[in-house]
Design an enzyme around this catalytic site. Structure first.
Site, PDB file in Angstrom:
ATOM      1  N   ASP A  14      27.264  42.527  58.185  1.00  0.00           N
ATOM      2  CA  ASP A  14      28.216  41.495  59.218  1.00  0.00           C
ATOM      3  C   ASP A  14      28.079  39.676  59.617  1.00  0.00           C
ATOM      4  O   ASP A  14      28.351  39.449  60.458  1.00  0.00           O
ATOM      5  CB  ASP A  14      27.997  41.872  60.632  1.00  0.00           C
ATOM      6  CG  ASP A  14      28.116  43.543  60.264  1.00  0.00           C
ATOM      7  OD1 ASP A  14      28.925  44.321  59.263  1.00  0.00           O
ATOM      8  OD2 ASP A  14      28.744  43.996  62.034  1.00  0.00           O
ATOM      9  N   ASP A  56      32.553  44.391  59.846  1.00  0.00           N
ATOM     10  CA  ASP A  56      33.055  45.259  60.655  1.00  0.00           C
ATOM     11  C   ASP A  56      34.768  44.963  59.881  1.00  0.00           C
ATOM     12  O   ASP A  56      35.105  43.936  59.969  1.00  0.00           O
ATOM     13  CB  ASP A  56      33.107  44.257  62.203  1.00  0.00           C
ATOM     14  CG  ASP A  56      32.937  45.018  63.022  1.00  0.00           C
ATOM     15  OD1 ASP A  56      32.043  46.629  63.225  1.00  0.00           O
ATOM     16  OD2 ASP A  56      32.601  44.572  64.336  1.00  0.00           O
ATOM     17  N   HIS A  58      37.947  46.244  61.299  1.00  0.00           N
ATOM     18  CA  HIS A  58      38.908  45.987  62.464  1.00  0.00           C
ATOM     19  C   HIS A  58      40.110  46.222  62.434  1.00  0.00           C
ATOM     20  O   HIS A  58      40.670  45.262  62.116  1.00  0.00           O
ATOM     21  CB  HIS A  58      37.999  46.189  64.403  1.00  0.00           C
ATOM     22  CG  HIS A  58      36.781  46.133  64.287  1.00  0.00           C
ATOM     23  ND1 HIS A  58      35.941  47.450  64.133  1.00  0.00           N
ATOM     24  CD2 HIS A  58      35.544  45.619  65.524  1.00  0.00           C
ATOM     25  CE1 HIS A  58      34.851  47.455  64.839  1.00  0.00           C
ATOM     26  NE2 HIS A  58      34.769  45.937  65.118  1.00  0.00           N
ATOM     27  N   HIS A  75      37.330  41.442  68.002  1.00  0.00           N
ATOM     28  CA  HIS A  75      36.594  40.411  67.039  1.00  0.00           C
ATOM     29  C   HIS A  75      37.122  41.117  65.439  1.00  0.00           C
ATOM     30  O   HIS A  75      37.438  42.457  65.357  1.00  0.00           O
ATOM     31  CB  HIS A  75      35.405  40.381  66.703  1.00  0.00           C
ATOM     32  CG  HIS A  75      34.950  41.572  67.395  1.00  0.00           C
ATOM     33  ND1 HIS A  75      34.577  42.297  68.328  1.00  0.00           N
ATOM     34  CD2 HIS A  75      34.236  42.281  66.246  1.00  0.00           C
ATOM     35  CE1 HIS A  75      34.122  43.591  67.547  1.00  0.00           C
ATOM     36  NE2 HIS A  75      33.328  44.154  66.638  1.00  0.00           N
ATOM     37  N   LYS A 100      33.220  48.841  57.441  1.00  0.00           N
ATOM     38  CA  LYS A 100      33.509  49.923  59.179  1.00  0.00           C
ATOM     39  C   LYS A 100      34.238  49.595  59.854  1.00  0.00           C
ATOM     40  O   LYS A 100      34.908  48.263  59.776  1.00  0.00           O
ATOM     41  CB  LYS A 100      32.018  49.964  59.155  1.00  0.00           C
ATOM     42  CG  LYS A 100      31.680  48.890  59.756  1.00  0.00           C
ATOM     43  CD  LYS A 100      29.635  49.051  59.909  1.00  0.00           C
ATOM     44  CE  LYS A 100      29.382  47.775  60.501  1.00  0.00           C
ATOM     45  NZ  LYS A 100      29.242  47.243  62.064  1.00  0.00           N
ATOM     46  N   CYS A 139      24.231  45.389  65.177  1.00  0.00           N
ATOM     47  CA  CYS A 139      24.745  46.796  63.777  1.00  0.00           C
ATOM     48  C   CYS A 139      23.252  46.624  62.761  1.00  0.00           C
ATOM     49  O   CYS A 139      23.163  47.267  62.262  1.00  0.00           O
ATOM     50  CB  CYS A 139      26.000  45.480  63.225  1.00  0.00           C
ATOM     51  SG  CYS A 139      27.126  46.207  64.200  1.00  0.00           S
TER      52      CYS A 139
HETATM   53  C1  VGL Z   1      28.352  43.664  66.195  1.00  0.00           C
HETATM   54  C2  VGL Z   1      29.246  43.630  68.471  1.00  0.00           C
HETATM   55  C3  VGL Z   1      30.687  44.642  67.839  1.00  0.00           C
HETATM   56  C4  VGL Z   1      27.769  43.503  65.081  1.00  0.00           C
HETATM   57  C5  VGL Z   1      30.134  44.674  66.087  1.00  0.00           C
HETATM   58  O1  VGL Z   1      27.676  43.508  63.897  1.00  0.00           O
HETATM   59  O2  VGL Z   1      25.755  43.832  65.082  1.00  0.00           O
HETATM   60  N1  VGL Z   1      27.924  43.190  67.676  1.00  0.00           N
HETATM   61  N2  VGL Z   1      31.065  45.050  66.717  1.00  0.00           N
HETATM   62 ZN    ZN Z   2      33.009  45.365  66.090  1.00  0.00          ZN
END
Ligand code: VGL
Ligand code: ZN
Length: 192
Positions: A14, A56, A58, A75, A100, A139
């Site tokens: 990420d 991530d 979304h 985000h 993901k 993550c």
């Molecule tokens: C993450 C918060 C929300 C991460 C992803 O990549 O650590 N943290 N979504």
């Molecule tokens: Zn996230």
């Protein structure tokens, strides 16, 4: 020194604009890990190791967003600038992108959750993963827990991860947990 070779892979978790300073869910100092990550990418390239980059990814109405009752600001909305990998991340052309938490009703901190990453790694006969990225206490931690549970050996690169720290100390606690579970925590310069 810890020498990388056959059976190893690099998993970059990420490293996306929204998690870097200026992003909507910025990890303080998130950009400071880029040199260490790029060093690891260079080692992986030299050794011919596969590189996986989780992201991530979304939908705009994702359940983890505050507007939907979730804990985070919006985000990494798929297709937006914030969801792009950091410009300073030297991902190889051949890196395998692993998306993901792509549906509204499911969140996934772990790169293994609902992604097929386990199968991808097995197909390449990977038995040990080198992990860096964001965030140490979310993550990265979830990905390392799953990897160890699935039987992979895990090396976490201390200077290639950074924590969100919703509570002070979360990053150190996450590293301690990963180590207690069997992960090796090393500095990028200890890898060769
Ligand atoms: C993450 C918060 C929300 C991460 C992803 O990549 O650590 N943290 N979504
Ligand atoms: Zn996230």
């Amino acid at each position: 020194m810890l020498r990388l070779g056959p059976g190893d892979a690099l998993v970059v978790v990420d490293v996306q604009n929204d998690f870097l300073p200026g992003g909507s869910l910025a990890v303080q100092g998130g950009d400071a890990i880029l040199p260490a990550l790029n060093h690891c990418i260079g080692l992986a390239r030299e050794a011919g190791l596969p590189v996986y980059a989780t992201r991530d990814w979304h939908p705009a109405d994702h359940c983890s967003f505050a507007g939907q009752g979730g804990p985070w600001p919006p985000h990494c909305v798929a297709g937006t600038e914030g969801a792009e990998f950091a410009l300073g991340l030297a991902l190889p052309e051949a890196a395998v992108v692993v998306s993901k938490a792509t549906t509204p009703e499911q969140d996934a901190y772990s790169g293994f959750e609902g992604t097929g990453l386990d199968r991808l790694l097995r197909e390449r006969a990977v038995t040990r993963i080198v992990v860096g990225g964001l965030a140490t206490d979310y993550c990265v931690l979830a990905t390392v827990r799953d990897a160890l549970r699935l039987g992979y050996r895990v090396i976490v690169v201390r200077d290639a991860v950074q924590a969100v720290e919703v509570q002070p100390g979360d990053g150190e606690r996450a590293l301690a947990e990963m180590q207690a579970l069997g992960a090796e925590v090393v500095a990028s310069l200890e890898l060769a």
